[in-house]
Design a protein around this motif. Structure first.
Motif, mmCIF file in Angstrom:
data_model
loop_
_atom_site.group_PDB
_atom_site.id
_atom_site.type_symbol
_atom_site.label_atom_id
_atom_site.label_comp_id
_atom_site.label_asym_id
_atom_site.label_seq_id
_atom_site.Cartn_x
_atom_site.Cartn_y
_atom_site.Cartn_z
ATOM 1 N N HIS A 166 1.226 4.191 -2.951
ATOM 2 C CA HIS A 166 0.965 5.607 -2.681
ATOM 3 C C HIS A 166 2.209 6.465 -2.937
ATOM 4 N N HIS B 133 -7.179 -2.734 1.616
ATOM 5 C CA HIS B 133 -6.402 -2.710 2.857
ATOM 6 C C HIS B 133 -7.282 -2.323 4.044
ATOM 7 N N SER B 134 -8.095 -1.303 3.851
ATOM 8 C CA SER B 134 -8.980 -0.840 4.917
ATOM 9 C C SER B 134 -9.991 -1.915 5.313
ATOM 10 N N THR C 12 -6.351 0.762 -1.536
ATOM 11 C CA THR C 12 -6.673 1.429 -0.269
ATOM 12 C C THR C 12 -7.933 0.843 0.355
ATOM 13 N N ILE D 198 -5.126 2.365 -7.235
ATOM 14 C CA ILE D 198 -4.721 2.738 -5.877
ATOM 15 C C ILE D 198 -5.935 2.871 -4.958
ATOM 16 N N ALA D 199 -7.052 3.306 -5.501
ATOM 17 C CA ALA D 199 -8.286 3.345 -4.700
ATOM 18 C C ALA D 199 -8.686 1.926 -4.292
ATOM 19 N N TYR E 275 -6.187 -6.369 -4.175
ATOM 20 C CA TYR E 275 -4.839 -6.113 -4.681
ATOM 21 C C TYR E 275 -4.649 -6.771 -6.053
ATOM 22 N N LEU F 229 0.840 -1.213 0.000
ATOM 23 C CA LEU F 229 0.000 0.000 0.000
ATOM 24 C C LEU F 229 0.867 1.252 0.000
#
Length: 145
Positions: A55, A105-106, A102, A98-99, A125, A51
């Motif tokens: 970023h 991961h969240s 994110t 990338i969204a 991912y 992640l």
């Protein structure tokens, strides 16, 4: 060396770090998911580093976007495939990827069961990685030089 050349080289070299971390993280998630393995601190750190690398690459890309002569805002941009790719297509696909990273991961952090954590990381991912590879292929940017 100009600022553009510096950031272009940094962005180009750092993509290998991102790709290695993502492939490793996705493989770990798939092994954990299908092998019913526990979700360990190693998994958590792998997910986090992937992640962070994505970023970081985005931040380098944002700087490069404003320095690049291939990013242009004029009537010829949409008619020229190279200019269109760098001005519009590349960054849009990368931001979507990338969204997904994110969000994945969240979501994984909120889950309790190890299988669900691994599955969430593998799916989010993995889809993001496919988008990244697709974005690079669309621009004919070689992953390996």
């Amino acid at each position: 060396m100009s600022a553009y050349s510096l950031f272009q080289e940094l962005h180009s070299v750092f993509r290998y770090v991102v790709m290695v971390l993502f492939i490793y993280t996705i493989l770990m998630a798939l092994i954990g998911w299908f092998g019913n393995r526990p979700y360990t601190n190693r998994n958590r750190l792998s997910n986090l580093f992937a992640l962070i690398s994505a970023h970081t690459q985005l931040l380098i890309g944002i700087v490069l976007y404003f320095l690049s002569p291939l990013v242009q805002f004029n009537s010829a941009t949409m008619k020229d495939s190279t200019l269109r790719y760098f001005t519009v297509e590349h960054w849009v696909m990368m931001v979507i990827a990338i969204a997904l990273i994110t969000v994945g991961h969240s979501k994984s952090k909120k889950l309790v069961l190890p299988e669900a954590k691994h599955k969430t990381i593998a799916l989010f991912y993995g889809i993001a990685l496919l988008i990244i590879i697709g974005a690079l292929a669309a621009g004919k940017i070689p992953i390996l030089k």
